[in-house]
Design a protein around this motif. Structure first.
Motif, PDB file in Angstrom:
ATOM      1  N   ILE A  18     -48.568 -19.569  26.329  1.00  0.00           N
ATOM      2  CA  ILE A  18     -50.167 -19.174  26.477  1.00  0.00           C
ATOM      3  C   ILE A  18     -50.215 -19.203  24.909  1.00  0.00           C
ATOM      4  CG2 ILE A  18     -51.967 -17.480  26.928  1.00  0.00           C
ATOM      5  CD1 ILE A  18     -50.273 -16.488  29.204  1.00  0.00           C
ATOM      6  N   HIS A  19     -51.468 -19.800  24.514  1.00  0.00           N
ATOM      7  CA  HIS A  19     -51.847 -19.647  23.168  1.00  0.00           C
ATOM      8  C   HIS A  19     -53.249 -19.489  22.957  1.00  0.00           C
ATOM      9  CE1 HIS A  19     -51.835 -22.179  18.872  1.00  0.00           C
ATOM     10  NE2 HIS A  19     -51.557 -20.754  18.748  1.00  0.00           N
ATOM     11  N   ALA A  29     -54.058  -9.206  22.198  1.00  0.00           N
ATOM     12  CA  ALA A  29     -52.917  -8.937  22.875  1.00  0.00           C
ATOM     13  C   ALA A  29     -53.321  -8.345  23.913  1.00  0.00           C
ATOM     14  CB  ALA A  29     -52.003  -7.857  22.193  1.00  0.00           C
ATOM     15  N   THR A  43     -42.088 -11.641  29.313  1.00  0.00           N
ATOM     16  CA  THR A  43     -42.825 -12.382  28.394  1.00  0.00           C
ATOM     17  C   THR A  43     -42.215 -12.128  27.022  1.00  0.00           C
ATOM     18  OG1 THR A  43     -44.176 -10.537  27.623  1.00  0.00           O
ATOM     19  CG2 THR A  43     -45.165 -11.906  29.341  1.00  0.00           C
ATOM     20  N   GLU A  44     -42.359 -13.297  26.151  1.00  0.00           N
ATOM     21  CA  GLU A  44     -41.984 -12.877  24.866  1.00  0.00           C
ATOM     22  C   GLU A  44     -43.198 -13.419  23.803  1.00  0.00           C
ATOM     23  OE1 GLU A  44     -39.119 -16.107  23.065  1.00  0.00           O
ATOM     24  OE2 GLU A  44     -38.204 -15.312  24.655  1.00  0.00           O
ATOM     25  N   ARG A  45     -43.389 -12.901  22.913  1.00  0.00           N
ATOM     26  CA  ARG A  45     -44.692 -13.034  22.325  1.00  0.00           C
ATOM     27  C   ARG A  45     -44.378 -13.030  20.662  1.00  0.00           C
ATOM     28  NH1 ARG A  45     -49.158  -8.983  23.986  1.00  0.00           N
ATOM     29  NH2 ARG A  45     -49.341 -10.151  25.650  1.00  0.00           N
ATOM     30  N   GLU A  46     -45.268 -14.178  20.126  1.00  0.00           N
ATOM     31  CA  GLU A  46     -45.079 -14.194  18.797  1.00  0.00           C
ATOM     32  C   GLU A  46     -46.437 -14.432  18.323  1.00  0.00           C
ATOM     33  OE1 GLU A  46     -43.591 -18.178  18.205  1.00  0.00           O
ATOM     34  OE2 GLU A  46     -42.021 -17.729  19.304  1.00  0.00           O
ATOM     35  N   LEU A  47     -46.757 -13.711  17.181  1.00  0.00           N
ATOM     36  CA  LEU A  47     -47.963 -13.694  16.468  1.00  0.00           C
ATOM     37  C   LEU A  47     -48.154 -14.919  15.337  1.00  0.00           C
ATOM     38  CD1 LEU A  47     -48.901  -9.932  15.845  1.00  0.00           C
ATOM     39  CD2 LEU A  47     -49.615 -11.228  17.744  1.00  0.00           C
ATOM     40  N   THR A  48     -49.223 -15.507  15.292  1.00  0.00           N
ATOM     41  CA  THR A  48     -49.198 -16.481  14.170  1.00  0.00           C
ATOM     42  C   THR A  48     -50.503 -16.117  13.475  1.00  0.00           C
ATOM     43  OG1 THR A  48     -50.462 -17.841  15.725  1.00  0.00           O
ATOM     44  CG2 THR A  48     -48.141 -18.675  15.454  1.00  0.00           C
ATOM     45  N   TRP A  49     -50.690 -16.372  12.043  1.00  0.00           N
ATOM     46  CA  TRP A  49     -51.809 -16.191  11.344  1.00  0.00           C
ATOM     47  C   TRP A  49     -52.519 -17.299  10.962  1.00  0.00           C
ATOM     48  CZ3 TRP A  49     -52.811 -10.953  10.809  1.00  0.00           C
ATOM     49  CH2 TRP A  49     -51.907 -10.144  11.176  1.00  0.00           C
TER      50      TRP A  49
END
Lengths: 69, 138
Positions: A18-19, A29, A43-49
């Motif tokens: 999911i993006h 979030a 789940t596994e979550r990554e933040l992008t900026w």
């Protein structure tokens, strides 16, 4: 008004990526939480900026960046 | 800011599982019921579907908050030749993947619609991956 966009990719075996775009901070979030629960919550979550956000924080975990958005 | 979330899909919602199975064209038998293996032994499940081939059944049993798939692999291996065994295992695995994928698509549309998102694009890539793009104004 801002346009919020979610892209969901469902692999042939059913696993999901999911993006989320255009959603600020905490809401970013929480937005997909109901969906994540329906999908079992593993789940596994990554933040992008994006441009305009504080630079240099790629890869930090959600827990350490919650106040930044 | 944006974020990317990866989810190892588990089937957690019974209604959406049933909806996904129906969307795939299966007749869903809602239980509690049982699935029988090739030796006619039975195992309890919460609901089940039949695969076209030889009337084999796949059951879904709720365990620790998510549905696990019940199919009788060891019976297959015990009683079948290698070729049939492989064929049946492949059939079950393929059906399992199809169900998980359709479940994830159904859950995505339903849960995000509840939050005001509309599906603006839906496509299936050559790889078999389903791509959904959803938007809302806020």
């Amino acid at each position: 008004m801002e346009c919020q966009e979610i892209e969901v990719l469902v692999a042939p075996d059913g696993n999901v990526r999911i993006h989320v775009n255009g959603v600020k901070g905490m809401e970013c979030a929480s937005l997909t939480e109901a969906l994540e629960q329906a999908l079992g919550g593993e789940t596994e979550r990554e933040l992008t900026w994006e441009a305009g956000d504080t630079p240099g924080h790629e890869g930090l975990s959600e827990h350490t960046t919650q106040s930044a958005g | 800011m944006s974020h990317l979330t990866r989810i190892r899909t588990k089937i957690a919602d019974r209604d959406m599982l049933v909806a996904a199975l129906r969307k795939l064209g299966y007749d869903v038998i809602e239980g509690p019921t049982t699935v029988r293996d090739v030796l006619l032994d039975t195992r309890p499940v919460d609901l089940k579907i039949s695969l076209p081939q030889e009337g084999r059944e796949i059951g879904f049993a709720l365990e620790n908050g998510s549905y696990t798939i019940v199919a009788d692999w060891w019976r297959v291996s015990e009683t079948s030749g290698d070729r049939l065994k492989r064929q049946l295992q492949e059939e079950i695995e393929e059906a399992t993947h199809r169900v998980r994928q359709q479940y994830a698509v159904t859950a995505t549309k339903e849960k995000l619609a509840e939050q005001g998102f509309d599906v603006v694009e839906e496509s299936t890539e050559e790889s078999g991956e389903v791509r959904l793009l959803l938007r809302r104004m806020a």
